[in-house]
Design a protein around this motif. Structure first.
Motif, PDB file in Angstrom:
ATOM      1  N   THR A 191       4.124 -12.131  -1.194  1.00  0.00           N
ATOM      2  CA  THR A 191       3.464 -11.393  -0.119  1.00  0.00           C
ATOM      3  C   THR A 191       3.591 -12.163   1.191  1.00  0.00           C
ATOM      4  O   THR A 191       3.516 -13.392   1.215  1.00  0.00           O
ATOM      5  CB  THR A 191       1.990 -11.128  -0.445  1.00  0.00           C
ATOM      6  OG1 THR A 191       1.310 -12.365  -0.600  1.00  0.00           O
ATOM      7  CG2 THR A 191       1.865 -10.300  -1.727  1.00  0.00           C
ATOM      8  N   ALA A 248      -2.676 -10.864   1.740  1.00  0.00           N
ATOM      9  CA  ALA A 248      -2.922 -10.129   0.500  1.00  0.00           C
ATOM     10  C   ALA A 248      -2.226 -10.872  -0.630  1.00  0.00           C
ATOM     11  O   ALA A 248      -1.524 -11.859  -0.415  1.00  0.00           O
ATOM     12  CB  ALA A 248      -2.411  -8.691   0.607  1.00  0.00           C
ATOM     13  N   SER A 308       2.623  -7.135   4.829  1.00  0.00           N
ATOM     14  CA  SER A 308       1.469  -6.374   5.295  1.00  0.00           C
ATOM     15  C   SER A 308       0.974  -7.042   6.571  1.00  0.00           C
ATOM     16  O   SER A 308       1.324  -8.186   6.861  1.00  0.00           O
ATOM     17  CB  SER A 308       0.361  -6.345   4.243  1.00  0.00           C
ATOM     18  OG  SER A 308      -0.140  -7.647   4.006  1.00  0.00           O
ATOM     19  N   ARG A 341       0.848  -1.202   0.000  1.00  0.00           N
ATOM     20  CA  ARG A 341       0.000   0.000   0.000  1.00  0.00           C
ATOM     21  C   ARG A 341       0.879   1.246   0.000  1.00  0.00           C
ATOM     22  O   ARG A 341       2.011   1.222   0.477  1.00  0.00           O
ATOM     23  CB  ARG A 341      -0.898   0.034   1.246  1.00  0.00           C
ATOM     24  CG  ARG A 341      -1.917  -1.068   1.327  1.00  0.00           C
ATOM     25  CD  ARG A 341      -2.664  -1.030   2.649  1.00  0.00           C
ATOM     26  NE  ARG A 341      -3.328   0.247   2.875  1.00  0.00           N
ATOM     27  CZ  ARG A 341      -3.857   0.621   4.041  1.00  0.00           C
ATOM     28  NH1 ARG A 341      -3.787  -0.182   5.097  1.00  0.00           N
ATOM     29  NH2 ARG A 341      -4.457   1.792   4.159  1.00  0.00           N
TER      30      ARG A 341
END
Length: 228
Positions: free
Chosen positions: A50, A41, A37, A15
């Motif tokens: 990820t 995701a 994160s 993000r």
């Protein structure tokens, strides 16, 4: 340090500014990017792995470092702002900002320093802010000032193993964190480009915009001039 062919870790890499770093690393030829994160995701580029990771959790960061042994570039990007006031907000809000913005940075650096050493030194980039130097009296600003100090200490400690340690300072940038503010904002991709250009020339500090350069020039003067 050359970006082409590197394996990078970007905390908060899906993000805002972190996503811009991930995209720019891929554009410059990184062979793999671990993008973390807090939740699960996905990413549409097969070079991106990820990872669900909370940088506040030292044990989880250390466990991840034991598996991501191919990393030679770390971007310490994950950050948190609660909007706290140092005098009037609940102290827990200030503490949360320090946990992520200071101790989270340190957890990642401590866990990945041996990995970087094993891979020839590599580079560590810590994302600070112009608010490391200027303040309205918020916990976020105090935490970013502390993170600047941590980075300077890491630079001294990691130099013997050949690790480049770079601090990135930037003003308002167009991310979710400041979406509510109606002010001129940097393009996150421009900031990521400036930071990676700096790593490419082995810079120890990158000032991504004019406001950072202006505020940096005030540091030799009266600290009262740094109150916003």
């Amino acid at each position: 340090m050359k970006i082409d062919g590197t394996t990078a870790l970007v905390t908060g890499g899906l993000r805002g500014l972190g996503a811009a770093f991930t995209a720019e690393l891929l554009a410059r030829g990184a062979k793999k990017v671990y993008a973390t994160s807090r939740g699960t995701a996905s990413h549409d580029d097969p070079r991106v792995e990820t990872v669900a990771l909370d940088v506040d959790d030292a044990a989880a960061v250390a466990a991840f470092a034991r598996t991501a042994t191919d990393v030679d570039l770390v971007v310490n990007n994950a950050g948190l702002a609660t909007g706290s006031n140092l005098l009037t907000s609940p102290l827990d809000d200030v503490r949360r900002e320090f946990e992520t913005n200071v101790f989270g940075v340190l957890h990642v650096a401590r866990a990945f320093a041996p990995v970087l050493a094993a891979n020839g030194g590599g580079a560590l980039l810590d994302v600070h802010s112009v608010l490391s130097w200027a303040t309205t009296g918020s916990g976020y600003e105090a935490s970013k000032a502390a993170a600047w100090g941590v980075t300077n200490g890491l630079r001294a400690l990691l130099a013997p193993q050949g690790t480049l340690v770079t601090g990135l300072h930037l003003g308002y940038t167009d991310t979710d964190m400041i979406a509510h503010l109606d002010v001129p904002k940097n393009d996150p991709r421009d900031v990521a480009r400036a930071a990676l250009d700096g790593i490419g020339r082995d810079a120890t500090e990158v000032l991504a915009d004019e406001v950072s350069r202006q505020v940096k020039s005030l540091l030799s003067g009266d600290p009262a001039a740094l109150v916003l």
